[in-house]
Design an enzyme around this catalytic site. Structure first.
Site, PDB file in Angstrom:
ATOM      1  N   LYS A  61       0.814  -1.219   0.000  1.00  0.00           N
ATOM      2  CA  LYS A  61       0.000   0.000   0.000  1.00  0.00           C
ATOM      3  C   LYS A  61       0.850   1.274   0.000  1.00  0.00           C
ATOM      4  CE  LYS A  61      -4.116  -1.947   2.278  1.00  0.00           C
ATOM      5  NZ  LYS A  61      -4.990  -1.818   3.487  1.00  0.00           N
ATOM      6  N   TYR A 108     -12.772  -1.744  -3.049  1.00  0.00           N
ATOM      7  CA  TYR A 108     -13.249  -1.734  -1.658  1.00  0.00           C
ATOM      8  C   TYR A 108     -14.767  -1.554  -1.571  1.00  0.00           C
ATOM      9  CZ  TYR A 108      -8.573  -1.764   0.429  1.00  0.00           C
ATOM     10  OH  TYR A 108      -7.314  -2.119   0.857  1.00  0.00           O
ATOM     11  N   PHE A 154     -14.939   4.563   7.654  1.00  0.00           N
ATOM     12  CA  PHE A 154     -13.549   4.636   7.211  1.00  0.00           C
ATOM     13  C   PHE A 154     -13.403   4.581   5.689  1.00  0.00           C
ATOM     14  CE2 PHE A 154     -14.249   0.041   8.094  1.00  0.00           C
ATOM     15  CZ  PHE A 154     -13.846  -0.528   6.891  1.00  0.00           C
ATOM     16  N   ARG A 166      -1.821 -13.961   5.180  1.00  0.00           N
ATOM     17  CA  ARG A 166      -2.498 -13.213   6.242  1.00  0.00           C
ATOM     18  C   ARG A 166      -1.776 -13.372   7.582  1.00  0.00           C
ATOM     19  NH1 ARG A 166      -7.262 -10.710   4.872  1.00  0.00           N
ATOM     20  NH2 ARG A 166      -8.155 -10.839   6.944  1.00  0.00           N
ATOM     21  N   THR A 213      -5.451  -6.485  10.976  1.00  0.00           N
ATOM     22  CA  THR A 213      -5.655  -5.164  10.370  1.00  0.00           C
ATOM     23  C   THR A 213      -5.037  -4.017  11.176  1.00  0.00           C
ATOM     24  OG1 THR A 213      -7.753  -6.033   9.552  1.00  0.00           O
ATOM     25  CG2 THR A 213      -7.431  -3.658   9.384  1.00  0.00           C
ATOM     26  N   ARG A 268       2.548  -5.912   9.572  1.00  0.00           N
ATOM     27  CA  ARG A 268       1.802  -4.764  10.094  1.00  0.00           C
ATOM     28  C   ARG A 268       2.325  -4.316  11.452  1.00  0.00           C
ATOM     29  NH1 ARG A 268      -4.046  -6.861   7.848  1.00  0.00           N
ATOM     30  NH2 ARG A 268      -4.187  -5.496   6.014  1.00  0.00           N
ATOM     31  N   HIS A 321      -2.248  -5.362   1.835  1.00  0.00           N
ATOM     32  CA  HIS A 321      -3.548  -6.032   1.720  1.00  0.00           C
ATOM     33  C   HIS A 321      -3.304  -7.481   1.342  1.00  0.00           C
ATOM     34  CE1 HIS A 321      -7.562  -7.173   0.368  1.00  0.00           C
ATOM     35  NE2 HIS A 321      -6.954  -7.714  -0.671  1.00  0.00           N
ATOM     36  N   GLU A 327     -10.133 -10.621  -6.848  1.00  0.00           N
ATOM     37  CA  GLU A 327      -9.148  -9.541  -6.767  1.00  0.00           C
ATOM     38  C   GLU A 327      -8.040  -9.703  -7.820  1.00  0.00           C
ATOM     39  OE1 GLU A 327      -9.993  -8.833  -1.997  1.00  0.00           O
ATOM     40  OE2 GLU A 327      -8.043  -9.615  -2.621  1.00  0.00           O
TER      41      GLU A 327
HETATM   42  P1  ATP Z   1      -8.735  -7.967   7.845  1.00  0.00           P
HETATM   43  O1  ATP Z   1      -9.713  -8.582   6.868  1.00  0.00           O
HETATM   44  O2  ATP Z   1      -7.806  -8.953   8.490  1.00  0.00           O
HETATM   45  O3  ATP Z   1      -9.408  -7.064   8.832  1.00  0.00           O
HETATM   46  P2  ATP Z   1      -8.111  -6.225   5.801  1.00  0.00           P
HETATM   47  O4  ATP Z   1      -6.893  -5.472   5.396  1.00  0.00           O
HETATM   48  O5  ATP Z   1      -8.743  -7.115   4.791  1.00  0.00           O
HETATM   49  O6  ATP Z   1      -7.713  -7.049   7.031  1.00  0.00           O
HETATM   50  P3  ATP Z   1     -10.660  -4.904   6.010  1.00  0.00           P
HETATM   51  O7  ATP Z   1     -11.492  -5.020   7.220  1.00  0.00           O
HETATM   52  O8  ATP Z   1     -11.060  -5.671   4.798  1.00  0.00           O
HETATM   53  O9  ATP Z   1      -9.154  -5.207   6.414  1.00  0.00           O
HETATM   54  O10 ATP Z   1     -10.552  -3.359   5.657  1.00  0.00           O
HETATM   55  C1  ATP Z   1      -9.916  -2.954   4.475  1.00  0.00           C
HETATM   56  C2  ATP Z   1      -8.948  -1.842   4.798  1.00  0.00           C
HETATM   57  O11 ATP Z   1      -9.678  -0.714   5.269  1.00  0.00           O
HETATM   58  C3  ATP Z   1      -7.947  -2.139   5.929  1.00  0.00           C
HETATM   59  O12 ATP Z   1      -6.831  -2.876   5.521  1.00  0.00           O
HETATM   60  C4  ATP Z   1      -7.580  -0.740   6.373  1.00  0.00           C
HETATM   61  O13 ATP Z   1      -6.661  -0.119   5.481  1.00  0.00           O
HETATM   62  C5  ATP Z   1      -8.928  -0.024   6.263  1.00  0.00           C
HETATM   63  N1  ATP Z   1      -9.678  -0.069   7.520  1.00  0.00           N
HETATM   64  C6  ATP Z   1     -10.365  -1.133   8.009  1.00  0.00           C
HETATM   65  N2  ATP Z   1     -10.943  -0.836   9.187  1.00  0.00           N
HETATM   66  C7  ATP Z   1     -10.584   0.444   9.472  1.00  0.00           C
HETATM   67  C8  ATP Z   1     -10.840   1.346  10.547  1.00  0.00           C
HETATM   68  N3  ATP Z   1     -11.583   0.978  11.587  1.00  0.00           N
HETATM   69  N4  ATP Z   1     -10.302   2.578  10.486  1.00  0.00           N
HETATM   70  C9  ATP Z   1      -9.561   2.963   9.434  1.00  0.00           C
HETATM   71  N5  ATP Z   1      -9.288   2.169   8.388  1.00  0.00           N
HETATM   72  C10 ATP Z   1      -9.778   0.929   8.394  1.00  0.00           C
HETATM   73 MG    MG Z   2     -10.511  -7.435   3.858  1.00  0.00          MG
END
Ligand code: ATP
Ligand code: MG
Length: 137
Positions: free
Chosen positions: A9, A49, A57, A85, A91, A102, A115, A126
């Site tokens: 990213k 997304y 967010f 992962r 996250t 991370r 990601h 994806e």
């Molecule tokens: P995971 O699925 O393990 O949570 P991810 O990277 O897939 O990891 P998602 O929940 O799919 O996370 O969210 C996508 C992205 O959105 C995150 O990687 C992060 O950059 C952002 N994000 C998620 N939750 C938040 C939050 N509460 N505040 C700010 N940004 C967020």
């Molecule tokens: Mg995700």
């Protein structure tokens, strides 16, 4: 073997962490089978997304993802989705296990450096979102 989709990213690309992140991925048995640096446009980022549209967010996430180039890549290996992962960590970097990408590199829950697809279905969707079949080695 399995394939997964990965993004390095903007926060990581702008801080010269591409090599360090690839080192973590490759040393854990993940091979890069497709890779390119691109600057996402708003439509691409919003489409990627789409599942998060409406969340608080979402808008700042889109702004962040288009703020600088990213590396989009396809990783291959045994249990690639799960391994990726695990190597990434959860996250929120504050909650991620020490030694994960991370925990060691991310700036915040939004600017979290990488990601990784969360399922076989997500990985397929994806990968197809960013790569044509002939781009995959
Ligand atoms: P995971 O699925 O393990 O949570 P991810 O990277 O897939 O990891 P998602 O929940 O799919 O996370 O969210 C996508 C992205 O959105 C995150 O990687 C992060 O950059 C952002 N994000 C998620 N939750 C938040 C939050 N509460 N505040 C700010 N940004 C967020
Ligand atoms: Mg995700």
């Amino acid at each position: 073997v399995e394939r997964t989709f990965s993004i390095i990213k903007p926060d990581a690309v702008t801080r010269n962490l591409i090599g360090s992140i690839l080192q973590r991925l490759e040393s854990n048995g993940l091979s890069v089978v497709a890779s390119k640096m691109i600057r996402l446009d708003r439509e691409q980022a919003e489409g990627f997304y789409a599942e998060h549209k409406g969340r608080d967010f979402y808008e700042p996430l889109i702004e962040y993802m288009i703020s600088a180039p990213v590396i989009v890549q396809v990783l291959q290996g045994e249990d690639a989705i799960t391994v990726n992962r695990r190597v990434m960590g959860v996250t929120d970097p504050a909650k991620a296990e020490e030694g994960t990408i991370r925990a060691d590199f991310a700036l915040s829950v939004r600017e979290n450096s990488v990601h990784g697809s969360d399922s076989v279905a997500s990985a397929e969707r994806e990968i197809a979102y960013f790569f044509a079949p002939e781009e995959l080695c």
